[in-house]
Design a protein around this motif. Structure first.
Motif, PDB file in Angstrom:
ATOM      1  N   PRO A  59      55.298  36.868  37.141  1.00 43.75           N
ATOM      2  CA  PRO A  59      54.772  36.787  38.508  1.00 43.75           C
ATOM      3  C   PRO A  59      53.249  36.717  38.487  1.00 43.75           C
ATOM      4  O   PRO A  59      52.595  37.297  37.629  1.00 43.75           O
ATOM      5  CB  PRO A  59      55.257  38.077  39.164  1.00 43.75           C
ATOM      6  CG  PRO A  59      55.589  38.995  38.044  1.00 43.75           C
ATOM      7  CD  PRO A  59      55.942  38.128  36.866  1.00 43.75           C
ATOM      8  N   GLU A  60      52.726  35.978  39.424  1.00 45.82           N
ATOM      9  CA  GLU A  60      51.274  35.850  39.494  1.00 45.82           C
ATOM     10  C   GLU A  60      50.678  37.156  39.998  1.00 45.82           C
ATOM     11  O   GLU A  60      51.273  37.831  40.840  1.00 45.82           O
ATOM     12  CB  GLU A  60      50.897  34.713  40.432  1.00 45.82           C
ATOM     13  CG  GLU A  60      51.298  33.355  39.903  1.00 45.82           C
ATOM     14  CD  GLU A  60      50.810  32.249  40.809  1.00 45.82           C
ATOM     15  OE1 GLU A  60      49.859  32.464  41.580  1.00 45.82           O
ATOM     16  OE2 GLU A  60      51.395  31.164  40.728  1.00 45.82           O
ATOM     17  N   PRO A  61      49.512  37.528  39.478  1.00 47.63           N
ATOM     18  CA  PRO A  61      48.884  38.758  39.964  1.00 47.63           C
ATOM     19  C   PRO A  61      48.530  38.581  41.438  1.00 47.63           C
ATOM     20  O   PRO A  61      48.281  37.463  41.900  1.00 47.63           O
ATOM     21  CB  PRO A  61      47.635  38.908  39.098  1.00 47.63           C
ATOM     22  CG  PRO A  61      47.387  37.564  38.528  1.00 47.63           C
ATOM     23  CD  PRO A  61      48.709  36.862  38.478  1.00 47.63           C
ATOM     24  N   PRO A  62      48.515  39.674  42.168  1.00 51.14           N
ATOM     25  CA  PRO A  62      48.193  39.548  43.592  1.00 51.14           C
ATOM     26  C   PRO A  62      46.788  38.975  43.774  1.00 51.14           C
ATOM     27  O   PRO A  62      45.889  39.234  42.979  1.00 51.14           O
ATOM     28  CB  PRO A  62      48.289  40.971  44.129  1.00 51.14           C
ATOM     29  CG  PRO A  62      48.273  41.854  42.932  1.00 51.14           C
ATOM     30  CD  PRO A  62      48.723  41.037  41.760  1.00 51.14           C
ATOM     31  N   ALA A  63      46.638  38.203  44.810  1.00 53.71           N
ATOM     32  CA  ALA A  63      45.338  37.595  45.073  1.00 53.71           C
ATOM     33  C   ALA A  63      44.343  38.679  45.467  1.00 53.71           C
ATOM     34  O   ALA A  63      44.694  39.689  46.077  1.00 53.71           O
ATOM     35  CB  ALA A  63      45.468  36.568  46.192  1.00 53.71           C
TER      36      ALA A  63
END
Length: 78
Positions: A59-63
């Protein structure tokens, strides 16, 4: 889908004009021929390799939070 299956020889026998032995690599034959060879105790039917399960991407790290937007008002210097 193909009607061919892979068989692995377990005994030495003639396949057409070729001598096939347990050292021979698995080779494709029709399903009917594979059943005939297996019935005579000459081969085992190789199961197709299961396709590897797809790996889910990390999962992409939170913006990062956006910089506060200016309200359009300037503060007066005291």
């Amino acid at each position: 889908m193909s009607d061919d299956v892979m068989v692995r020889p377990v005994r030495t026998y003639l396949e057409g004009s070729d001598l096939v032995s347990p050292e021979t690599a698995p080779y494709p034959v029709s399903r009917a021929r594979a059943e005939e060879l297996r019935g005579n105790g000459l081969v085992t039917i190789e199961e197709p390799e299961a396709a590897p399960e797809p790996v889910e991407p990390a999962p992409e790290p939170p913006a990062e939070p956006a910089a506060p937007t200016p309200s359009g008002r300037r503060r007066r210097a005291p």
